[in-house]
Write a protein that holds these residues in place. Structure first.
Motif, short mmCIF file in Angstrom:
data_model
loop_
_atom_site.label_atom_id
_atom_site.label_comp_id
_atom_site.label_asym_id
_atom_site.label_seq_id
_atom_site.Cartn_x
_atom_site.Cartn_y
_atom_site.Cartn_z
N MET A 254 0.85 -1.18 0.00
CA MET A 254 0.00 0.00 0.00
C MET A 254 0.89 1.24 0.00
N ILE A 255 0.84 1.97 -1.12
CA ILE A 255 1.86 2.99 -1.37
C ILE A 255 1.24 4.39 -1.36
N GLU A 256 1.77 5.26 -0.52
CA GLU A 256 1.25 6.63 -0.41
C GLU A 256 2.42 7.61 -0.46
N PRO A 257 2.58 8.30 -1.58
CA PRO A 257 3.75 9.17 -1.70
C PRO A 257 3.60 10.52 -0.98
N THR A 258 2.39 10.99 -0.77
CA THR A 258 2.05 12.32 -0.23
C THR A 258 2.44 13.43 -1.20
N GLU A 259 1.94 14.63 -0.88
CA GLU A 259 2.19 15.78 -1.74
C GLU A 259 3.60 16.34 -1.57
#
Ligand SMILES: *Cc1c(COP(=O)(O)O)cnc(C)c1O
Length: 510
Positions: free
Chosen positions: A446-451
């Motif tokens: 589960m991949i979340e790079p963010t802003e």
């Protein structure tokens, strides 16, 4: 694909200053991080210089537990400083590494927020100050209550809870109090989608409700037919995460909320993924009755190794009177603290984690409405860009335009699993994504790079991911045995969690 780091200097030149296990001074110290100070221990060596005693000595009164032997390493102050500095550099943090931990929103923590929270007027304010002496601190809390209400569309906010899970517990307690007040004591079933975070059913169980699982449909939404068939007069409510943990917007949110309301239930919104929605969508407007915010996810405050965080709750018209308190109320020019009418009570000492509230307030005030919308737009853009890059090497089971995160499968072959990909990423110099969650994706990554991340960082991460997919085909052993550059590699994670060795010791752990 030529990139085959064995020891940690990987695709992230900007972050590879720290090579786990290969850092400066490694030659002098033992492999095992806990062994170091003992190897430097020399009998009689001291790290402190205390002044001479200027009062007569005396025996301690009997009954006070005393030890003849205190087996501590005898080392100089410099060796102690090096030991702890070295340990701190074995750590991964958002300040040192890309940290795409899905659902956790590991974004940059702006330094201005730290500066404001450290102002003496805030950091030295005693929690027992009378209201008339802390109007400034109360004003910050009022401002944050108002900001969060405007961002989310809720009528009222309580800043008390210390974390998202704590906010969830409060929200479910409020739903229970609401039904009890209406004499609806049969309403004990809470519906929870199968993609939900484990804290949802935990909060429900802690409130004495029964958690009832609702399946997801083939597009990754809550299965609306299944939901409707579960709505009856024993329904307490529904807990819904939007965007859900697949990083997808719940396309039939309005229908789901209506079905639950028509059956007399209430809707809890798990607000952990609000980072995708700022300035675009307001959960309160969609009929959600109560929701928690994770200030440490959405509003740039540090996660801080399990705390202190903050998980304020917002509520609409029906549940606002049940919010935990005290909340800040304005009477003309004066601010005071008051309990909501049917409050579930206090859930935290004093006024929540005040310094975290100051930081989140700073973040919101600094960015303003336009800036907050840009946060979400860039978080969503970054996630979709990264998804496109990673698709070349990984399957994406629910592959639609995603929100702020997406879930790939780490099932690269019969022998390579999500855990192997995660461990190998450490060699490439970045923190692994969340793995094995949500449960509805096999071998989930589960991949979340963010802003906060640049295009360059996203591309470097995708290169590392694709290089690992390539290795899985041609050199699976290097993936299966990763990481190669850390003092410890593959832990027995169950024992590590159940029987942690927390004591400094020169004896080997059992
Ligand atoms: C993080 C998270 C929570 C719990 O929040 P904490 O602040 O970690 O207690 C709940 N639900 C979801 C979907 C989350 O990502």
């Amino acid at each position: 694909m030529k990139n085959e780091p064995q020891t940690g200097r990987g695709a992230f030149p900007a972050f590879s200053g720290k090579e786990p296990g290969k850092e400066l001074g490694k030659e002098l110290w033992q492999e095992s991080p806990e062994a170091g100070v003992w190897d430097y221990s020399v009998p009689g060596r001291e790290g402190v210089a205390l002044p001479d005693v200027d009062v007569p000595g005396c025996e301690l009164p009997p009954g006070i537990p005393q030890r003849k032997e205190l087996p501590l390493p005898e080392i100089s102050e410099l060796d102690a400083v090096r030991h702890f500095t070295r340990l701190s550099r074995l750590n991964y943090s958002i300040d040192t590494h890309f940290y795409p931990l899905g659902s956790c929103t590991m974004k940059y923590n702006p330094r201005i927020s730290e500066k404001i929270a450290a102002l003496p007027g805030f950091s030295l304010a005693h929690p027992l100050l009378p209201e008339f002496l802390c109007q400034g601190s109360l004003e910050i809390m009022e401002l944050l209550q108002n900001f969060l209400a405007e961002i989310s569309g809720f009528q009222a906010i309580s800043l008390q809870p210390a974390a998202g899970a704590h906010g969830e517990l409060c929200g479910v307690m409020m739903i229970r109090a609401y039904h009890q007040k209406n004499g609806d004591s049969r309403r004990l079933r809470m519906l929870i989608p199968d993609s939900a975070h484990g804290t949802n059913p935990a909060s429900v169980a802690m409130c004495g409700f029964q958690a009832v699982q609702v399946p997801s449909d083939s597009r990754g939404n809550i299965d609306i037919q299944a939901l409707k068939s579960l709505c009856d007069d024993t329904l307490a409510g529904l807990m819904l995460t939007n965007p859900n943990t697949l990083g997808l917007f719940e396309e039939r949110l309005t229908e789901a909320v209506e079905a639950v309301h028509n059956a007399g239930g209430l809707v809890y919104g798990d607000g952990a993924n609000l980072n995708a929605l700022l300035g675009v969508f307001r959960p309160g407007d969609a009929g959600i009755d109560v929701m928690h915010f994770n200030l440490h996810k959405t509003f740039g405050t540090p996660h801080g190794g399990g705390g202190p965080g903050a998980g304020p709750v917002g509520a609409g018209r029906k549940l606002a009177p049940f919010l935990p308190g005290p909340r800040v109320l304005r009477e003309g020019t004066v601010l005071r603290l008051a309990m909501p009418e049917n409050s579930i009570g206090r859930v935290k000492a004093f006024y929540g984690n005040f310094s975290v509230l100051v930081k989140a307030c700073t973040f919101i005030a600094m960015l303003g409405a336009k800036g907050l919308r840009a946060v979400s737009e860039n978080a969503v853009l970054n996630a979709n860009y990264l998804k496109k890059l990673i698709e070349r090497g990984y399957s994406i089971p629910y592959n639609r335009t995603c929100m702020h995160e997406f879930v790939a499968s780490g099932h690269l072959s019969d022998t390579i699993h999500a855990l192997d990909v995660a461990k190998r990423l450490i060699d490439y110099g970045c923190h692994p994504p969340t793995i094995y969650f949500p449960l509805i994706v096999k071998e989930a990554l589960m991949i979340e790079p963010t802003e906060s991340e640049s295009r360059k960082t996203l591309e470097a991460f995708a290169d590392a991911m694709l290089a690992i997919a390539e290795e899985a085909r041609h050199n699976p052993d290097i993936v299966k045995t990763a990481p190669h550059g850390t003092p410890v590699g593959r832990l027995d994670e169950v024992s590590a969690a159940r029987n942690p060795v927390l004591k400094h010791s020169n004896e080997k752990a059992p």
